[in-house]
Design an enzyme around this catalytic site. Structure first.
Site, PDB file in Angstrom:
ATOM      1  N   CYS A 297       1.075  -1.033  -0.033  1.00  0.00           N
ATOM      2  CA  CYS A 297      -0.146  -0.013   0.026  1.00  0.00           C
ATOM      3  C   CYS A 297       0.828   1.404   0.074  1.00  0.00           C
ATOM      4  O   CYS A 297       0.332   2.352  -0.326  1.00  0.00           O
ATOM      5  CB  CYS A 297      -1.110   0.063   1.124  1.00  0.00           C
ATOM      6  SG  CYS A 297      -2.206  -1.234   1.112  1.00  0.00           S
TER       7      CYS A 297
ATOM      8  N   HIS B 297      -3.256   7.759   1.623  1.00  0.00           N
ATOM      9  CA  HIS B 297      -3.561   6.291   1.139  1.00  0.00           C
ATOM     10  C   HIS B 297      -5.053   6.134   1.741  1.00  0.00           C
ATOM     11  O   HIS B 297      -5.491   6.714   2.722  1.00  0.00           O
ATOM     12  CB  HIS B 297      -2.544   5.378   1.733  1.00  0.00           C
ATOM     13  CG  HIS B 297      -3.002   4.063   1.443  1.00  0.00           C
ATOM     14  ND1 HIS B 297      -3.386   3.438   0.178  1.00  0.00           N
ATOM     15  CD2 HIS B 297      -3.123   2.872   2.517  1.00  0.00           C
ATOM     16  CE1 HIS B 297      -3.893   2.207   0.616  1.00  0.00           C
ATOM     17  NE2 HIS B 297      -3.839   1.946   1.819  1.00  0.00           N
TER      18      HIS B 297
ATOM     19  N   ASN C 139      -9.907   0.279  -0.528  1.00  0.00           N
ATOM     20  CA  ASN C 139      -8.462   0.341  -0.572  1.00  0.00           C
ATOM     21  C   ASN C 139      -7.967  -0.318  -1.582  1.00  0.00           C
ATOM     22  O   ASN C 139      -7.919  -1.451  -2.039  1.00  0.00           O
ATOM     23  CB  ASN C 139      -8.107  -0.550   0.584  1.00  0.00           C
ATOM     24  CG  ASN C 139      -6.450  -0.374   0.805  1.00  0.00           C
ATOM     25  OD1 ASN C 139      -5.666   0.051   0.004  1.00  0.00           O
ATOM     26  ND2 ASN C 139      -6.083  -0.673   2.147  1.00  0.00           N
TER      27      ASN C 139
HETATM   28  O1  UT7 Z   1      -3.631  -0.434   3.325  1.00  0.00           O
HETATM   29  C1  UT7 Z   1      -2.928  -1.109   4.534  1.00  0.00           C
HETATM   30  C2  UT7 Z   1      -3.278  -0.493   5.580  1.00  0.00           C
HETATM   31  N1  UT7 Z   1      -4.312  -1.157   6.129  1.00  0.00           N
HETATM   32  C3  UT7 Z   1      -4.953  -0.547   7.073  1.00  0.00           C
HETATM   33  O2  UT7 Z   1      -4.727   0.737   7.392  1.00  0.00           O
HETATM   34  C4  UT7 Z   1      -6.064  -1.074   7.705  1.00  0.00           C
HETATM   35  C5  UT7 Z   1      -6.194  -0.729   9.311  1.00  0.00           C
HETATM   36  N2  UT7 Z   1      -7.268  -1.368   9.925  1.00  0.00           N
HETATM   37  C6  UT7 Z   1      -8.374  -1.154  10.138  1.00  0.00           C
HETATM   38  O3  UT7 Z   1      -8.820  -0.370   9.037  1.00  0.00           O
HETATM   39  C7  UT7 Z   1      -9.496  -1.710  11.061  1.00  0.00           C
HETATM   40  O4  UT7 Z   1      -8.731  -2.476  11.931  1.00  0.00           O
HETATM   41  C8  UT7 Z   1     -10.461  -2.644  10.368  1.00  0.00           C
HETATM   42  C9  UT7 Z   1     -11.405  -1.924   9.397  1.00  0.00           C
HETATM   43  C10 UT7 Z   1      -9.849  -3.600   9.235  1.00  0.00           C
HETATM   44  C11 UT7 Z   1     -11.342  -3.519  11.226  1.00  0.00           C
HETATM   45  O5  UT7 Z   1     -11.727  -2.602  12.180  1.00  0.00           O
HETATM   46  P1  UT7 Z   1     -11.831  -2.743  13.590  1.00  0.00           P
HETATM   47  O6  UT7 Z   1     -12.609  -1.687  14.284  1.00  0.00           O
HETATM   48  O7  UT7 Z   1     -10.506  -2.859  14.125  1.00  0.00           O
HETATM   49  O8  UT7 Z   1     -12.628  -4.094  13.950  1.00  0.00           O
HETATM   50  P2  UT7 Z   1     -11.787  -5.358  14.426  1.00  0.00           P
HETATM   51  O9  UT7 Z   1     -11.099  -6.034  13.528  1.00  0.00           O
HETATM   52  O10 UT7 Z   1     -11.481  -5.260  15.809  1.00  0.00           O
HETATM   53  O11 UT7 Z   1     -13.330  -6.172  14.701  1.00  0.00           O
HETATM   54  C12 UT7 Z   1     -14.279  -5.849  15.459  1.00  0.00           C
HETATM   55  C13 UT7 Z   1     -15.391  -6.800  15.244  1.00  0.00           C
HETATM   56  C14 UT7 Z   1     -14.984  -8.272  15.479  1.00  0.00           C
HETATM   57  O12 UT7 Z   1     -16.084  -8.923  16.290  1.00  0.00           O
HETATM   58  P3  UT7 Z   1     -16.111  -9.087  17.791  1.00  0.00           P
HETATM   59  O13 UT7 Z   1     -14.987  -9.965  18.075  1.00  0.00           O
HETATM   60  O14 UT7 Z   1     -16.047  -7.857  18.393  1.00  0.00           O
HETATM   61  O15 UT7 Z   1     -17.220  -9.950  17.975  1.00  0.00           O
HETATM   62  C15 UT7 Z   1     -15.081  -8.821  14.208  1.00  0.00           C
HETATM   63  O16 UT7 Z   1     -15.099 -10.209  13.882  1.00  0.00           O
HETATM   64  O17 UT7 Z   1     -16.230  -6.896  14.001  1.00  0.00           O
HETATM   65  C16 UT7 Z   1     -16.016  -7.955  13.244  1.00  0.00           C
HETATM   66  N3  UT7 Z   1     -15.987  -7.901  11.910  1.00  0.00           N
HETATM   67  C17 UT7 Z   1     -16.897  -7.607  11.051  1.00  0.00           C
HETATM   68  N4  UT7 Z   1     -18.238  -7.562  11.230  1.00  0.00           N
HETATM   69  C18 UT7 Z   1     -19.171  -7.461  10.163  1.00  0.00           C
HETATM   70  C19 UT7 Z   1     -14.729  -8.173  11.336  1.00  0.00           C
HETATM   71  N5  UT7 Z   1     -14.993  -7.995   9.828  1.00  0.00           N
HETATM   72  C20 UT7 Z   1     -16.274  -7.848  10.033  1.00  0.00           C
HETATM   73  C21 UT7 Z   1     -17.097  -7.432   8.583  1.00  0.00           C
HETATM   74  N6  UT7 Z   1     -18.552  -7.282   8.937  1.00  0.00           N
HETATM   75  N7  UT7 Z   1     -16.760  -7.476   7.662  1.00  0.00           N
END
Ligand code: UT7
Length: 323
Positions: free
Chosen positions: A113, A247, A277
């Site tokens: 990225c 980005h 992304n």
């Molecule tokens: O380009 C390269 C650089 N990449 C980035 O900059 C990405 C950086 N990270 C992010 O943007 C965020 O961490 C994400 C968007 C990937 C995830 O958001 P988050 O607020 O960190 O969520 P999380 O991974 O902590 O997940 C929270 C909850 C989890 O459920 P529980 O364990 O709280 O019950 C996940 O299982 O959301 C759940 N979850 C989803 N639910 C619905 C994860 N993916 C999904 C989904 N739909 N697609």
């Protein structure tokens, strides 16, 4: 002193659009979750048989047209991609032939990225040291090809596309052009964002794996420090920046950076809602969007920043266009 001007931009998005609701119909997710956590509303996806080089050629042709150049004027082509057509040759070689840029040497840069800020830095260095006079830097990705559609935590985040910039040497630049660029890598964090396949590891292509929350934590801190360093080298203040073109991974990261830099929220180019992304393509896609709709004008100071797998990250500042 020799300077590198950004004299043209172009982009290309595949026709097919996949909405959040389309994804919710095939996996356990929702439009609400995706929008709230990421700001993404839709993404473009390559057609069957459409390759990264096809996207790159389309974007490159538009950037050349915008700069008023012919492909044969180029002496360097750099493709930033993490989703090349093949293991080899470089996708850049296919793009060179496709454009008819018979006078250009061409190679790929792989920084995921952060690929565009890496490619821009390499292109700038080529121009400044006299190795190239006219260079084309393209970020191009078919990222949906390396997604695991069973993994909702990554499948909803990415899209496909390409964006390109033309770089030209100038001795008479009046302080325009690429003003500073900073690059960083910390391979100790390679396991928080990677693909679980590769030529010499598994012999397979593999799928994206990400510890999203950990990447998020690194993102704001590392983007801020690299931008501070780029500002310092250029001698500019954040208040001199006309447009932040970041980005496009997550709207929350973009908004945090806008606040950290104390920028007006109308000075940030946001395309994540439409493009998702697109890895190395996201910055030049966003740049071309804002150039095409008239927001970014010649003379504006633009700030680029990106972070991705590696971890690799960096920032750059440029006064856009030619005086
Ligand atoms: O380009 C390269 C650089 N990449 C980035 O900059 C990405 C950086 N990270 C992010 O943007 C965020 O961490 C994400 C968007 C990937 C995830 O958001 P988050 O607020 O960190 O969520 P999380 O991974 O902590 O997940 C929270 C909850 C989890 O459920 P529980 O364990 O709280 O019950 C996940 O299982 O959301 C759940 N979850 C989803 N639910 C619905 C994860 N993916 C999904 C989904 N739909 N697609």
């Amino acid at each position: 002193m020799r300077q590198t001007l950004i004299t043209g931009t172009g982009s290309y998005l595949p026709e097919r659009i996949i909405t959040n609701d389309d994804l919710a119909a095939r996996m356990d997710t929702s439009d609400e979750w995706i929008r709230q956590r990421t700001g993404i509303g839709q993404r473009h996806m390559v057609a069957e048989g459409q390759k990264t080089s096809d996207l790159a050629i389309a974007a490159g042709e538009k950037a050349l047209e915008h700069a008023g150049l012919n492909a044969t004027d180029l002496d360097c082509i750099i493709i930033a991609t993490t989703t090349p057509d093949d293991t080899f040759p470089a996708t850049a070689a296919t793009v060179q032939a496709g454009l008819g840029a018979s006078n250009a040497f061409a190679f790929d840069v792989q920084a995921v990225c952060a690929g565009f800020v890496y490619g821009l830095d390499v292109g700038d260095s080529m121009v400044k040291c006299g190795k190239a006079n006219k260079a084309l830097v393209i970020g191009a990705e078919s990222f949906t090809r390396i997604l695991d559609w069973e993994d909702r935590s990554t499948a909803v985040l990415f899209g496909d596309g390409a964006g390109a910039v033309v770089l030209e040497a100038s001795e008479d630049h009046d302080g325009w052009g690429i003003l500073s660029s900073t690059l960083y890598t910390d391979g100790r964090f390679k396991d928080i964002l990677y693909v679980d396949g590769g030529v010499s590891s598994t012999g397979t292509v593999g799928h994206v794996r990400m510890k999203g929350r950990e990447v998020f934590r690194h993102a704001v801190e590392k983007l801020s420090s690299s931008m501070e360093a780029a500002l310092k080298i250029s001698g500019l203040e954040a208040s001199d920046v006309d447009w932040l073109v970041p980005h496009q991974a997550n709207l929350r990261i973009i908004d945090s950076m806008q606040k950290k830099l104390n920028l007006d929220e109308n000075k940030v180019v946001r395309t994540v809602h439409e493009h998702a992304n697109t890895s190395a393509a996201s910055i030049p896609l966003a740049l071309d969007t804002a150039v095409a709709d008239g927001r970014i004008k010649p003379g504006h100071v633009i700030a680029f920043e990106a972070i991705g797998g590696g971890l690799s990250w960096g920032a750059a500042l440029a006064r856009f266009g030619k005086p």
